[in-house]
Write a protein that holds these residues in place. Structure first.
Motif, PDB file in Angstrom:
ATOM      1  N   GLY A   8      43.055 -24.736  29.976  1.00 19.46           N
ATOM      2  CA  GLY A   8      43.787 -23.635  30.589  1.00 19.46           C
ATOM      3  C   GLY A   8      43.699 -22.314  29.860  1.00 19.46           C
ATOM      4  O   GLY A   8      44.224 -21.310  30.349  1.00 19.46           O
ATOM      5  N   SER A  17      49.387 -13.939  33.140  1.00 17.17           N
ATOM      6  CA  SER A  17      49.932 -15.274  32.900  1.00 17.17           C
ATOM      7  C   SER A  17      48.805 -16.299  32.748  1.00 17.17           C
ATOM      8  O   SER A  17      47.727 -16.136  33.326  1.00 17.17           O
ATOM      9  CB  SER A  17      50.835 -15.708  34.053  1.00 17.17           C
ATOM     10  OG  SER A  17      51.944 -14.850  34.189  1.00 17.17           O
ATOM     11  N   ARG A  19      48.595 -20.865  32.197  1.00 15.94           N
ATOM     12  CA  ARG A  19      49.289 -22.126  31.968  1.00 15.94           C
ATOM     13  C   ARG A  19      48.358 -23.060  31.213  1.00 15.94           C
ATOM     14  O   ARG A  19      47.280 -23.402  31.699  1.00 15.94           O
ATOM     15  CB  ARG A  19      49.728 -22.792  33.273  1.00 15.94           C
ATOM     16  CG  ARG A  19      50.615 -24.017  33.001  1.00 15.94           C
ATOM     17  CD  ARG A  19      51.159 -24.642  34.261  1.00 15.94           C
ATOM     18  NE  ARG A  19      50.211 -25.533  34.894  1.00 15.94           N
ATOM     19  CZ  ARG A  19      50.554 -26.555  35.669  1.00 15.94           C
ATOM     20  NH1 ARG A  19      51.839 -26.821  35.879  1.00 15.94           N
ATOM     21  NH2 ARG A  19      49.626 -27.291  36.239  1.00 15.94           N
ATOM     22  N   SER A  21      47.555 -26.725  29.528  1.00 22.03           N
ATOM     23  CA  SER A  21      47.867 -28.143  29.728  1.00 22.03           C
ATOM     24  C   SER A  21      47.369 -28.938  28.537  1.00 22.03           C
ATOM     25  O   SER A  21      46.360 -28.597  27.930  1.00 22.03           O
ATOM     26  CB  SER A  21      47.196 -28.667  30.998  1.00 22.03           C
ATOM     27  OG  SER A  21      47.659 -27.990  32.144  1.00 22.03           O
ATOM     28  N   PHE A  67      57.607 -17.608  27.527  1.00 17.48           N
ATOM     29  CA  PHE A  67      56.905 -18.893  27.568  1.00 17.48           C
ATOM     30  C   PHE A  67      57.886 -20.004  27.956  1.00 17.48           C
ATOM     31  O   PHE A  67      59.059 -19.968  27.573  1.00 17.48           O
ATOM     32  CB  PHE A  67      56.307 -19.240  26.210  1.00 17.48           C
ATOM     33  CG  PHE A  67      55.144 -18.386  25.777  1.00 17.48           C
ATOM     34  CD1 PHE A  67      54.799 -17.215  26.452  1.00 17.48           C
ATOM     35  CD2 PHE A  67      54.372 -18.752  24.696  1.00 17.48           C
ATOM     36  CE1 PHE A  67      53.730 -16.435  26.054  1.00 17.48           C
ATOM     37  CE2 PHE A  67      53.298 -17.995  24.270  1.00 17.48           C
ATOM     38  CZ  PHE A  67      52.980 -16.834  24.948  1.00 17.48           C
ATOM     39  N   THR A  68      57.375 -21.000  28.674  1.00 12.11           N
ATOM     40  CA  THR A  68      58.174 -22.166  29.028  1.00 12.11           C
ATOM     41  C   THR A  68      57.352 -23.423  28.785  1.00 12.11           C
ATOM     42  O   THR A  68      56.239 -23.543  29.299  1.00 12.11           O
ATOM     43  CB  THR A  68      58.599 -22.118  30.500  1.00 12.11           C
ATOM     44  OG1 THR A  68      59.337 -20.919  30.752  1.00 12.11           O
ATOM     45  CG2 THR A  68      59.477 -23.322  30.842  1.00 12.11           C
ATOM     46  N   TYR A  79      52.868 -29.025  29.236  1.00 12.66           N
ATOM     47  CA  TYR A  79      52.431 -27.731  29.727  1.00 12.66           C
ATOM     48  C   TYR A  79      53.074 -26.604  28.925  1.00 12.66           C
ATOM     49  O   TYR A  79      54.177 -26.747  28.399  1.00 12.66           O
ATOM     50  CB  TYR A  79      52.811 -27.559  31.196  1.00 12.66           C
ATOM     51  CG  TYR A  79      52.293 -28.635  32.102  1.00 12.66           C
ATOM     52  CD1 TYR A  79      53.103 -29.708  32.473  1.00 12.66           C
ATOM     53  CD2 TYR A  79      50.999 -28.596  32.599  1.00 12.66           C
ATOM     54  CE1 TYR A  79      52.628 -30.707  33.305  1.00 12.66           C
ATOM     55  CE2 TYR A  79      50.521 -29.589  33.431  1.00 12.66           C
ATOM     56  CZ  TYR A  79      51.335 -30.643  33.778  1.00 12.66           C
ATOM     57  OH  TYR A  79      50.867 -31.634  34.604  1.00 12.66           O
ATOM     58  N   GLN A  81      53.679 -22.728  30.039  1.00 11.24           N
ATOM     59  CA  GLN A  81      53.539 -21.599  30.955  1.00 11.24           C
ATOM     60  C   GLN A  81      53.778 -20.320  30.171  1.00 11.24           C
ATOM     61  O   GLN A  81      54.850 -20.156  29.575  1.00 11.24           O
ATOM     62  CB  GLN A  81      54.551 -21.718  32.097  1.00 11.24           C
ATOM     63  CG  GLN A  81      54.532 -20.558  33.065  1.00 11.24           C
ATOM     64  CD  GLN A  81      53.247 -20.466  33.859  1.00 11.24           C
ATOM     65  OE1 GLN A  81      52.735 -21.474  34.353  1.00 11.24           O
ATOM     66  NE2 GLN A  81      52.693 -19.265  33.982  1.00 11.24           N
ATOM     67  N   ASN A  83      53.915 -16.263  30.392  1.00  8.76           N
ATOM     68  CA  ASN A  83      54.015 -15.089  31.258  1.00  8.76           C
ATOM     69  C   ASN A  83      54.121 -13.819  30.421  1.00  8.76           C
ATOM     70  O   ASN A  83      54.466 -13.866  29.242  1.00  8.76           O
ATOM     71  CB  ASN A  83      55.231 -15.207  32.166  1.00  8.76           C
ATOM     72  CG  ASN A  83      55.156 -16.386  33.094  1.00  8.76           C
ATOM     73  OD1 ASN A  83      54.081 -16.798  33.536  1.00  8.76           O
ATOM     74  ND2 ASN A  83      56.314 -16.956  33.423  1.00  8.76           N
TER      75      ASN A  83
END
Length: 116
Positions: A8, A17, A19, A21, A67-68, A79, A81, A83
């Motif tokens: 990713g 953004s 993501r 993995s 970030f998440t 993951y 994520q 942004n």
């Protein structure tokens, strides 16, 4: 033994953004903590985010709100994520798994470059 494979990463403009993995070779259900470190050129590796088996999360101050992290035990995948990316986020991102405070398993890393 668990093999971790990240994917990713890539080149993205500031504000964009991505993501990431992290796919594990076997179940991650029993791995207490999964997470991400990053290492920018010339810098030490730093913890970005982690997630416990119960879903509790921790983030570096520099990425909070942007970030998440999440984990899908059924898919053996973690993951990240990301942004509102900034040039300062440019680094190689490494996935890890740990049973204690010290990471036990590492991925090979994926490059994230934030640049216009």
């Amino acid at each position: 033994q668990v093999q971790l494979v990240e994917s990713g990463g890539g080149l993205v403009q500031p504000g964009g953004s991505l993501r990431l993995s992290c796919a594990a070779s076997r179940s991650i259900f029993s791995i207490n903590t999964m997470g991400w470190y990053r290492q920018a050129s010339g810098n030490e590796r730093e913890l970005v985010a982690s997630i416990g088996s119960g879903g509790g999360t921790n983030y570096a101050d520099s990425v909070k709100g942007r970030f998440t992290i999440s984990r899908d035990n059924a898919k053996n995948t973690v993951y990240l994520q990301m942004n509102n990316l900034e040039p300062e986020d440019t680094a190689v991102y490494y996935c890890y798994g740990a049973y204690s405070a010290i990471p036990r398993y590492w991925g090979q890393g994926t490059q994230v470059t934030v640049s216009s």
